[in-house]
Design a protein around this motif. Structure first.
Motif, PDB file in Angstrom:
ATOM      1  N   ASP A  99       0.836  -1.210   0.000  1.00  0.00           N
ATOM      2  CA  ASP A  99       0.000   0.000   0.000  1.00  0.00           C
ATOM      3  C   ASP A  99       0.866   1.253   0.000  1.00  0.00           C
ATOM      4  O   ASP A  99       0.578   2.220   0.704  1.00  0.00           O
ATOM      5  N   LEU A 100       1.911   1.250  -0.797  1.00  0.00           N
ATOM      6  CA  LEU A 100       2.857   2.357  -0.773  1.00  0.00           C
ATOM      7  C   LEU A 100       2.303   3.634  -1.374  1.00  0.00           C
ATOM      8  O   LEU A 100       2.871   4.710  -1.163  1.00  0.00           O
ATOM      9  N   ARG A 101       1.211   3.562  -2.128  1.00  0.00           N
ATOM     10  CA  ARG A 101       0.630   4.789  -2.681  1.00  0.00           C
ATOM     11  C   ARG A 101       0.106   5.705  -1.577  1.00  0.00           C
ATOM     12  O   ARG A 101      -0.052   6.913  -1.782  1.00  0.00           O
ATOM     13  N   ARG A 102      -0.165   5.150  -0.405  1.00  0.00           N
ATOM     14  CA  ARG A 102      -0.639   5.954   0.725  1.00  0.00           C
ATOM     15  C   ARG A 102       0.509   6.594   1.500  1.00  0.00           C
ATOM     16  O   ARG A 102       0.280   7.358   2.432  1.00  0.00           O
ATOM     17  N   LEU A 103       1.744   6.245   1.139  1.00  0.00           N
ATOM     18  CA  LEU A 103       2.907   6.759   1.862  1.00  0.00           C
ATOM     19  C   LEU A 103       3.318   8.100   1.259  1.00  0.00           C
ATOM     20  O   LEU A 103       3.788   8.154   0.117  1.00  0.00           O
ATOM     21  N   GLN A 155       7.884   7.834   6.345  1.00  0.00           N
ATOM     22  CA  GLN A 155       8.226   6.426   6.558  1.00  0.00           C
ATOM     23  C   GLN A 155       7.097   5.643   7.209  1.00  0.00           C
ATOM     24  O   GLN A 155       7.270   4.458   7.498  1.00  0.00           O
ATOM     25  N   ALA A 156       5.940   6.267   7.432  1.00  0.00           N
ATOM     26  CA  ALA A 156       4.881   5.582   8.168  1.00  0.00           C
ATOM     27  C   ALA A 156       3.502   6.037   7.698  1.00  0.00           C
ATOM     28  O   ALA A 156       3.335   7.153   7.199  1.00  0.00           O
ATOM     29  N   ASP A 186       1.873   1.458  10.247  1.00  0.00           N
ATOM     30  CA  ASP A 186       2.907   0.707   9.540  1.00  0.00           C
ATOM     31  C   ASP A 186       4.092   1.616   9.262  1.00  0.00           C
ATOM     32  O   ASP A 186       3.923   2.738   8.760  1.00  0.00           O
ATOM     33  N   THR A 187       5.295   1.143   9.575  1.00  0.00           N
ATOM     34  CA  THR A 187       6.518   1.858   9.208  1.00  0.00           C
ATOM     35  C   THR A 187       7.225   1.053   8.112  1.00  0.00           C
ATOM     36  O   THR A 187       7.242  -0.181   8.138  1.00  0.00           O
ATOM     37  N   PHE A 188       7.799   1.757   7.136  1.00  0.00           N
ATOM     38  CA  PHE A 188       8.314   1.123   5.923  1.00  0.00           C
ATOM     39  C   PHE A 188       9.824   1.313   5.769  1.00  0.00           C
ATOM     40  O   PHE A 188      10.361   2.373   6.062  1.00  0.00           O
ATOM     41  N   ASP A 189      10.458   0.258   5.274  1.00  0.00           N
ATOM     42  CA  ASP A 189      11.817   0.307   4.758  1.00  0.00           C
ATOM     43  C   ASP A 189      11.700  -0.122   3.304  1.00  0.00           C
ATOM     44  O   ASP A 189      11.730  -1.323   2.984  1.00  0.00           O
ATOM     45  N   VAL A 190      11.516   0.845   2.397  1.00  0.00           N
ATOM     46  CA  VAL A 190      11.203   0.507   1.007  1.00  0.00           C
ATOM     47  C   VAL A 190      12.398  -0.108   0.280  1.00  0.00           C
ATOM     48  O   VAL A 190      12.220  -0.779  -0.738  1.00  0.00           O
ATOM     49  N   LEU A 191      13.605   0.106   0.784  1.00  0.00           N
ATOM     50  CA  LEU A 191      14.773  -0.482   0.144  1.00  0.00           C
ATOM     51  C   LEU A 191      14.760  -1.999   0.277  1.00  0.00           C
ATOM     52  O   LEU A 191      15.095  -2.726  -0.665  1.00  0.00           O
ATOM     53  N   ARG A 192      14.352  -2.505   1.440  1.00  0.00           N
ATOM     54  CA  ARG A 192      14.354  -3.950   1.693  1.00  0.00           C
ATOM     55  C   ARG A 192      12.966  -4.566   1.579  1.00  0.00           C
ATOM     56  O   ARG A 192      12.802  -5.761   1.834  1.00  0.00           O
TER      57      ARG A 192
END
Length: 248
Positions: A147-151, A156-157, A170-176
């Protein structure tokens, strides 16, 4: 956090919510209906069987169910509802543990494959499913769509749920391709309880490639267990993969 630390005795005690949430009849009923249909006259294997939320009602429908589960505490909770003779369980991880028998259905529900935190482990999970299935057998995966379109850019969250007494972040590490789900429960006091779970999210196209590497063919993908169309706006999907029949 290791998975054994996340799925501990306290989590196992709090996991079951009979009649509500994941256990609500309108949520659980379509899951069991669809899995029973896919199992047919054969046996089913649930990866990460947990406390038997799905396995118990599926076994009550007459489908022989075996489980693999990493957490001893979750198995102990399952045993309060069904004995070993009803639902045999082998303790181990879903990427490598092998159980006796041959199955027409292997299934993974409620985002559980994302608990494997590397792509290699997730591919191994597909291969483990394939080794348990007879030709024509199916592997079913229920998984949230990233659901990265909401970021927002630079953030980062995201807050994905908010109601009285509960906030989900939710907190994201988009690289990994990692995220951590933070579940905050609170009351009118200053005290709050935090539960966290790490995940590796998977794009649908990436999931399909994992399946192909393990010898599966894509059979269907829907937005839910009732067969709704999967679109760009869908928050999750139920995908069915199939081992080809032997020909010639």
């Amino acid at each position: 956090m290791r998975q054994e630390e996340i799925w501990d005795a306290e989590t196992a005690r709090r996991y079951d919510t009979p009649g509500t949430g994941m256990f609500a009849p309108e949520v659980l009923g379509p899951v069991v209906d669809r899995l029973a249909e896919l199992a047919g006259e054969g046996a089913a294997l649930e990866f990460a069987v947990g406390t038997g939320r799905v396995a118990v009602p599926l076994a009550e429908r007459g489908v022989p169910v075996t489980g693999i589960e990493l957490s001893a505490a979750m198995i102990e909770q399952l045993r309060t509802k069904a004995g070993e003779a009803v639902i045999p369980v082998v303790r181990g991880d879903m990427a490598t543990t092998v159980v006796p028998g041959e199955f027409t259905l292997v299934y993974l529900v409620y985002n559980t494959i994302s608990n494997l935190l590397t792509q290699a482990e997730q591919v191994a999970c597909f291969r483990n499913a394939a080794r348990h299935l007879r030709p024509g057998g199916r592997f079913v995966v229920e998984l949230g769509a990233p659901d990265l379109r909401r970021l927002p850019p630079g953030s980062q969250a995201t807050v994905w749920h908010c109601e009285p007494g509960y906030i989900g972040v939710d907190t994201f590490d988009v690289l990994r391709q990692h995220l951590v789900s933070h579940h905050f429960r609170f009351d009118d006091t200053r005290q709050a309880r935090l539960y966290r779970s790490p995940h590796r999210y998977i794009w649908p196209s990436e999931l399909d490639l994992m399946a192909e590497l393990a010898g599966f063919e894509l059979e269907s993908r829907h937005a839910d267990w009732t067969g709704s169309e999967f679109t760009a706006e869908s928050r999750s999907h139920v995908t069915v993969y199939r081992i080809p029949e032997v020909t010639g």
